[in-house]
Motif scaffolding. Structure first.
Motif, mmCIF file in Angstrom:
data_model
loop_
_atom_site.group_PDB
_atom_site.id
_atom_site.type_symbol
_atom_site.label_atom_id
_atom_site.label_comp_id
_atom_site.label_asym_id
_atom_site.label_seq_id
_atom_site.Cartn_x
_atom_site.Cartn_y
_atom_site.Cartn_z
ATOM 1 N N TRP A 38 -29.819 117.098 74.967
ATOM 2 C CA TRP A 38 -30.696 115.944 74.750
ATOM 3 C C TRP A 38 -30.625 114.971 75.927
ATOM 4 C CZ3 TRP A 38 -29.069 110.821 74.164
ATOM 5 C CH2 TRP A 38 -30.028 109.912 73.709
ATOM 6 N N TRP A 77 -38.240 115.928 72.526
ATOM 7 C CA TRP A 77 -37.098 115.035 72.743
ATOM 8 C C TRP A 77 -36.980 114.015 71.618
ATOM 9 C CZ3 TRP A 77 -36.406 109.759 73.710
ATOM 10 C CH2 TRP A 77 -35.133 109.393 74.184
ATOM 11 N N LEU A 78 -38.104 113.484 71.161
ATOM 12 C CA LEU A 78 -38.084 112.516 70.069
ATOM 13 C C LEU A 78 -37.610 113.160 68.767
ATOM 14 C CD1 LEU A 78 -41.398 110.571 70.781
ATOM 15 C CD2 LEU A 78 -39.071 109.687 70.998
ATOM 16 N N THR A 123 -33.998 113.480 68.982
ATOM 17 C CA THR A 123 -33.419 112.140 68.811
ATOM 18 C C THR A 123 -33.276 111.789 67.340
ATOM 19 O OG1 THR A 123 -34.390 111.401 70.910
ATOM 20 C CG2 THR A 123 -33.686 109.700 69.367
ATOM 21 N N VAL A 128 -29.666 111.211 65.326
ATOM 22 C CA VAL A 128 -29.380 110.009 64.543
ATOM 23 C C VAL A 128 -29.085 110.380 63.084
ATOM 24 C CG1 VAL A 128 -30.337 107.846 63.685
ATOM 25 C CG2 VAL A 128 -30.706 108.510 66.063
ATOM 26 N N ALA A 140 -33.595 114.032 78.595
ATOM 27 C CA ALA A 140 -34.026 112.665 78.900
ATOM 28 C C ALA A 140 -34.088 112.437 80.404
ATOM 29 C CB ALA A 140 -33.077 111.659 78.249
#
Length: 270
Positions: free
Chosen positions: A44, A75-76, A79, A83, A48
């Motif tokens: 990840w 990528w999102l 993410t 999380v 980025a």
């Protein structure tokens, strides 16, 4: 066809991110839960860096196209997973997400998109950011829907839960992401309709009924129907996921599909 010829630094960053994603995608069982999670975090971070290189002018100028949109979306999604995995460590989806990330990074290396024209409006990057954020949120919701259907199918076969998370929790997370994506998509449409001239210049005054906006509006209507059906009729399970898939497909066609036709099939840069 717009094939990539990025500088060596860009190739190394992209290849490194793709290889890093391949590790948890192919060897997640051998690595174990903890090391596989850290391998995904490393991938990840490299992803980025590769995105920053491309979008901030690493190719001799900022570039964007259908492959970059997919790469940012991937990528999102990762993410969101990173999380969520801090709150729900039992969530198991890293092999599929890592495979998606690796494919998206490689695609962006081969199709770097077109150079972005200079803009005098500081609101234009925000408008793009809102649009890509909606892509990421709906893509994450789609991933949750896929996990939910897969887990439901395995439970019917009396097999282990595929996601490691209860179905009701997955469904609740999916609708939270859909709601957030719908709000962001609504803001994107409003900004494009109200501030079109400010964002894109006098030649874009008013609302233009091109393919991108038609598909975007159709996807907005689909998601609105889904949320209304959830609120008023209690839609859930397969019905809700199938409507989500339809809306996500329409949204994918809105920008990624139209840019793919222009960049690859028609070989145009604008």
């Amino acid at each position: 066809m717009i094939l990539a010829s990025p500088p060596l630094e860009g190739v190394l960053l992209g290849a490194g991110a793709a290889l890093a994603y391949a590790v948890p995608a192919l060897a997640w069982r051998a690595l174990g839960e903890r090391r596989a999670r850290w391998a995904l975090v490393v991938a990840w971070a490299l992803h980025a860096a590769a995105l920053g290189w491309a979008l901030l002018g690493g190719h001799g100028g900022a570039r964007f196209g259908f492959a970059q949109a997919l790469s940012v979306t991937a990528w999102l999604v990762v993410t969101v997973y990173v999380v969520e995995s801090q709150v729900l460590p039992q969530l198991r989806a890293r092999w599929a997400l890592a495979g998606f990330g690796s494919a998206a990074v490689l695609l962006a290396l081969f199709f770097p998109g077109q150079k972005l024209p200079p803009t005098q409006s500081p609101l234009l990057p925000l408008h793009w950011a809102l649009g890509i954020a909606s892509y990421g949120l709906f893509a994450a919701a789609t991933a949750h829907g896929w996990l939910m259907l897969r887990s439901e199918r395995l439970l019917r076969q009396r097999a282990q839960n595929a996601s490691g998370v209860p179905l009701l929790t997955l469904e609740r997370l999916m609708f939270r992401l859909i709601t957030a994506g719908f709000i962001v998509l609504s803001a994107t449409l409003l900004a494009g309709g109200i501030f079109g001239e400010t964002l894109y210049g006098s030649q874009h005054t008013g609302w233009r009924w091109d393919h991108k906006r038609v598909f975007t509006l159709l996807s907005w209507v689909t998601f609105a129907v889904l949320l209304l059906g959830r609120w008023r009729l209690g839609w859930r399970g397969r019905r809700a996921v199938h409507v989500l898939y339809a809306g996500a497909a329409l949204l994918l066609l809105a920008y990624v599909g139209s840019r793919f036709v222009l960049e690859v099939l028609l070989e145009r840069t604008a």
